[in-house]
Every structure is written in structure tokens, then in C-alpha cells.
Motif scaffolding. Structure first.
Motif, PDB file in Angstrom:
ATOM      1  N   ILE A 222       0.843  -1.199   0.000  1.00  0.00           N
ATOM      2  CA  ILE A 222       0.000   0.000   0.000  1.00  0.00           C
ATOM      3  C   ILE A 222       0.880   1.251   0.000  1.00  0.00           C
ATOM      4  O   ILE A 222       0.642   2.203  -0.764  1.00  0.00           O
ATOM      5  N   ALA A 223       1.912   1.246   0.838  1.00  0.00           N
ATOM      6  CA  ALA A 223       2.798   2.424   0.922  1.00  0.00           C
ATOM      7  C   ALA A 223       3.460   2.680  -0.438  1.00  0.00           C
ATOM      8  O   ALA A 223       3.549   3.830  -0.896  1.00  0.00           O
ATOM      9  N   GLU A 224       3.903   1.616  -1.103  1.00  0.00           N
ATOM     10  CA  GLU A 224       4.563   1.787  -2.410  1.00  0.00           C
ATOM     11  C   GLU A 224       3.560   2.261  -3.467  1.00  0.00           C
ATOM     12  O   GLU A 224       3.894   3.102  -4.304  1.00  0.00           O
ATOM     13  N   ALA A 225       2.349   1.694  -3.443  1.00  0.00           N
ATOM     14  CA  ALA A 225       1.339   2.107  -4.428  1.00  0.00           C
ATOM     15  C   ALA A 225       1.000   3.581  -4.241  1.00  0.00           C
ATOM     16  O   ALA A 225       0.895   4.341  -5.216  1.00  0.00           O
ATOM     17  N   ALA A 226       0.870   3.994  -2.975  1.00  0.00           N
ATOM     18  CA  ALA A 226       0.564   5.406  -2.694  1.00  0.00           C
ATOM     19  C   ALA A 226       1.719   6.291  -3.147  1.00  0.00           C
ATOM     20  O   ALA A 226       1.516   7.369  -3.710  1.00  0.00           O
ATOM     21  N   ALA A 229       1.724   6.864  -6.919  1.00  0.00           N
ATOM     22  CA  ALA A 229       0.683   7.790  -7.384  1.00  0.00           C
ATOM     23  C   ALA A 229       0.855   9.170  -6.761  1.00  0.00           C
ATOM     24  O   ALA A 229       0.215  10.136  -7.190  1.00  0.00           O
ATOM     25  N   GLY A 230       1.731   9.256  -5.760  1.00  0.00           N
ATOM     26  CA  GLY A 230       1.772  10.454  -4.908  1.00  0.00           C
ATOM     27  C   GLY A 230       2.337  11.683  -5.579  1.00  0.00           C
ATOM     28  O   GLY A 230       1.957  12.813  -5.245  1.00  0.00           O
ATOM     29  N   GLY A 231       3.247  11.527  -6.514  1.00  0.00           N
ATOM     30  CA  GLY A 231       3.822  12.701  -7.176  1.00  0.00           C
ATOM     31  C   GLY A 231       2.772  13.344  -8.051  1.00  0.00           C
ATOM     32  O   GLY A 231       2.219  14.397  -7.728  1.00  0.00           O
ATOM     33  N   SER A 232       2.463  12.695  -9.125  1.00  0.00           N
ATOM     34  CA  SER A 232       1.439  13.201 -10.048  1.00  0.00           C
ATOM     35  C   SER A 232       0.851  11.991 -10.763  1.00  0.00           C
ATOM     36  O   SER A 232       1.532  11.338 -11.562  1.00  0.00           O
ATOM     37  N   LEU A 233      -0.406  11.698 -10.475  1.00  0.00           N
ATOM     38  CA  LEU A 233      -1.043  10.551 -11.139  1.00  0.00           C
ATOM     39  C   LEU A 233      -1.100  10.755 -12.656  1.00  0.00           C
ATOM     40  O   LEU A 233      -0.808   9.826 -13.419  1.00  0.00           O
ATOM     41  N   PRO A 234      -1.440  11.990 -13.135  1.00  0.00           N
ATOM     42  CA  PRO A 234      -1.430  12.176 -14.602  1.00  0.00           C
ATOM     43  C   PRO A 234      -0.057  11.897 -15.210  1.00  0.00           C
ATOM     44  O   PRO A 234       0.036  11.308 -16.289  1.00  0.00           O
ATOM     45  N   ALA A 235       1.015  12.308 -14.516  1.00  0.00           N
ATOM     46  CA  ALA A 235       2.358  12.058 -15.059  1.00  0.00           C
ATOM     47  C   ALA A 235       2.658  10.559 -15.065  1.00  0.00           C
ATOM     48  O   ALA A 235       3.263  10.034 -16.011  1.00  0.00           O
ATOM     49  N   PHE A 236       2.236   9.862 -13.995  1.00  0.00           N
ATOM     50  CA  PHE A 236       2.439   8.409 -13.938  1.00  0.00           C
ATOM     51  C   PHE A 236       1.688   7.736 -15.088  1.00  0.00           C
ATOM     52  O   PHE A 236       2.235   6.910 -15.821  1.00  0.00           O
ATOM     53  N   ARG A 237       0.401   8.132 -15.247  1.00  0.00           N
ATOM     54  CA  ARG A 237      -0.441   7.531 -16.304  1.00  0.00           C
ATOM     55  C   ARG A 237       0.182   7.719 -17.685  1.00  0.00           C
ATOM     56  O   ARG A 237       0.271   6.780 -18.475  1.00  0.00           O
TER      57      ARG A 237
END
Ligand SMILES: C/C=C/C(=O)SCCNC(=O)CCNC(=O)[C@H](O)C(C)(C)COP(=O)(O)OP(=O)(O)OC[C@H]1O[C@@H](n2cnc3c(N)ncnc32)[C@H](O)[C@@H]1OP(=O)(O)O
Length: 293
Positions: A222-226, A229-237
Motif C-alpha cells: 500500500i505504501a509503495e502504491a501510494a 501515485a503520490g507525485g502526479s497521477l497524470p504524469a504516472f499515467r
């Protein structure tokens, strides 16, 4: 997409039963449980022995991903399994029968249905972390390797891409996926040799990114998944789509081309014998008779 329209779309994509395989209707299949913790959607594979993969598993996977898309659109996802196995791979009782009795078109239709499940996980447009709670064999390890990150629990779990020793060829479709996760040399070696790995060896060669105590497994995931996504979900996507696009292109090409011959290999007498040997091993374990793998 509303829940109803997602289910309708999914139902429309399912081949009808004319291929001779029994399938539960998607809308009759409950999704796996989903729990939201610290903004992360945690889902647990359950419902088949050792979370092995058959039509009920595929339907639950689609129902779960439909629900994740409808109700948890922007949450990163953790995927784990119930029991001692993350996933024991394809349900060999089910595919053993299908490979023996199904006609050519039924097998091709099954191959496409199976591909659709891995494809959906691999292309998930947000962080996916596998909390690998136990054994992961063959198709079960492919499922784990669909994730962006894999965290394993210290303990007795074993991992293998053991398709070849049990008579099932590794399609190029999945080699592309595996190579994108662990590199071609490792993907090639594991697929050709079928080597069984313990947790430490799996960690050493990158099949697992991290190993932790079983009690901490899901919270670490959970910590890694958060964090992902924690920086910028649009950038990750955006980046995940860019990373996946060339791989997905090659996977589709292989699935529609060279991998159609998969069907002929699994129907060969040699493959049938190898699958029967695995079935005999599982049956002997179930009845308490000793039998080596
Ligand atoms: C392209 C992809 C190809 C594939 O994916 S082919 C599949 C390859 N998979 C395997 O070779 C794994 C076979 N299974 C095992 O070696 C062991 O299992 C495990 C190490 C995964 C787990 O061992 P333990 O924790 O001791 O559990 P247990 O008692 O062996 O299994 C629990 C129940 O699950 C059933 N089961 C396990 N794996 C499969 C499977 N792959 N297909 C169908 N059933 C499976 C068993 O028979 C049993 O069932 P019951 O409780 O009724 O005796």
C-alpha cells in the motif's frame, strides 16, 4: 462508465458458448473483495483453488477491474492473493480438458480470453503493486509480472515460469510482457529452463523488487502504491502508457500471428503427456499419495 454499461460492454466482448466451454456470466460473478486503505484500493484474488486461473477467475478479474474503473478510478491498486498461493497459474484441470477435447476454434477463443485478462492488468492505467503473498507459478507469475512493482513475503513460497516442463509453450505474447518486467535474458532463461526460485533468488534476479515480513506485506505494498501515485497521477499515467505502448503493440502482433500455433503445440501427444503428469501429481497430493513433480 456506469456499472451497468461496463458490465454490458464486458458481456459483449465475451465469446458465446458455441465454443463448447462453460463460462459463468460476468454479471453473475462477484468481483474479488476491494478494500480502500490510505487511498489505495486493495483487492484479493480468491474463489478458486490456490487462485488458479479458469473461466470463473477470468470473470472475477474482469468484474473487479470494472468495479475499480467505476468506483475507484483514480486510486492506485494493490493485488494480492488469499491463502498460501498468490496464484498457481492456469487451472490445469480445466485447460487439460480443454486442450484435450476442445476443437481448434475453441482453443483459439480460449487463448484470446486468457490474453484479455493479462492485457487488462498489464495495461492498467495507474500504479499496480503485487503483494505476492505466496507461490506464483506459470500464469500466476505472469499475473504478478503485470504489476509495476512486486513485493514478496519472506517464507516458503516458490516461483517458476514452468510452462515448458509441464508441456505448455510460452507464447511470445507473454515473453514480451515478461521481458518488459525482468529483461530478456532473465525472461528467456526462466521460460526455457523452468527454474524454480525461492523468495531470495526471486528477489536477487528482479522477479521480486522487495521482500518483507509476511505481516508487513500488504502495508508495504500500500505504501509503495501510494508513493507511485503520490507525485502526479497524470504524469504516472502518461509515462506508463508510453512505457507499455511498444510492448502492447508487439504483444498484439504476436497474439494475432505466431502465437496461434500455440494451439497445435498443446494438442501434441508430448504436451498432453506432460500435462497429464502434472495432473497426476496434483491428484496424488490431494489423496495423500506421494508423487514427485
Ligand atoms: C501459460 C500459463 C500456463 C500455466 O499457468 S500452467 C499452470 C502451472 N502451475 C503449476 O505448475 C502449479 C501447480 N500447483 C502446485 O505446484 C502447488 O499446488 C502449489 C505449489 C502452487 C501450492 O502448493 P500447496 O500450498 O501445498 O497447495 P496444494 O494442496 O498443492 O493446492 C491447493 C489446491 O489447489 C489445487 N491446485 C493447485 N494448483 C493448481 C492448478 N494450477 N490448477 C488446478 N488446481 C490447482 C490443488 O489440486 C489443491 O486442490 P485440492 O484442495 O482440491 O486438493
Amino acid at each position: 462508465m456506469t456499472e451497468t454499461s461496463a458490465l454490458d460492454a464486458r458481456r459483449d466482448q465475451l465469446p458465446n458458448a458455441a465454443d463448447g466451454t462453460a463460462r459463468p456470466a460476468v454479471d453473475a460473478t462477484p468481483p474479488w473483495p476491494i478494500e480502500v486503505v490510505d487511498g489505495v484500493a486493495v483487492t484479493t484474488m480468491t474463489g478458486t483453488p490456490a487462485n488458479c486461473q479458469n473461466e470463473a477467475f477470468y470473470a472475477a478479474l474482469h468484474a473487479t477491474l470494472d468495479r475499480l474503473d467505476d468506483e475507484h478510478r483514480d486510486r492506485p491498486v494493490v493485488l494480492t492473493g488469499e491463502g498460501r498461493s498468490f496464484s498457481a497459474g492456469l487451472d490445469v484441470r480445466y485447460v487439460g480438458e480443454l486442450f484435450r477435447d476442445g476443437d481448434h476454434d475453441a482453443l483459439l477463443a480460449w487463448k484470446d480470453r486468457y490474453f484479455a485478462t493479462n492485457l487488462r492488468l498489464f495495461a492498467l492505467d495507474r500504479p499496480l503493486v503485487a503483494a505476492v503473498n505466496g507461490h506464483a507459478y506459470a500464469g500466476g507469475l505472469i499475473t504478478a509480472l503485470c504489476a509495476d512493482l512486486r513485493i514478496g513475503a519472506r517464507g516458503p513460497a516458490r516461483f517458476a515460469l514452468n510452462e515448458v516442463p509441464i508441456g505448455i509453450p510460452m507464447p511470445r505474447t507473454y515473453l514480451e510482457l515478461l521481458a518488459s518486467a525482468i529483461g530478456w535474458p532473465t525472461a528467456s532463461r526462466l521460460s526455457l529452463l523452468g527454474t524454480e526460485l525461492d523468495v531470495e533468488a526471486a528477489h536477487r534476479i528482479g522477479v521480486l523488487d522487495e521482500v518483507c515480513d509476511p505481516a508487513a506485506l500488504v502495508s508495504r505494498a500500500i505504501a509503495e502504491a501510494a508513493r507511485l501515485a503520490g507525485g502526479s497521477l497524470p504524469a504516472f499515467r502518461f509515462t506508463k502508457r508510453a512505457v507499455r505502448a511498444p510492448v502492447l503493440g508487439r504483444m498484439h502482433e504476436a497474439a494475432a500471428g505466431a502465437d496461434r500455433a500455440f494451439v497445435d503445440v498443446v494438442r501434441s501427444p508430448e504436451s498432453r503427456r506432460a500435462i497429464e503428469r502434472l495432473l497426476a501429481t496434483l491428484d496424488a497430493r490431494a489423496t495423500g499419495t506421494t508423487c514427485s513433480r
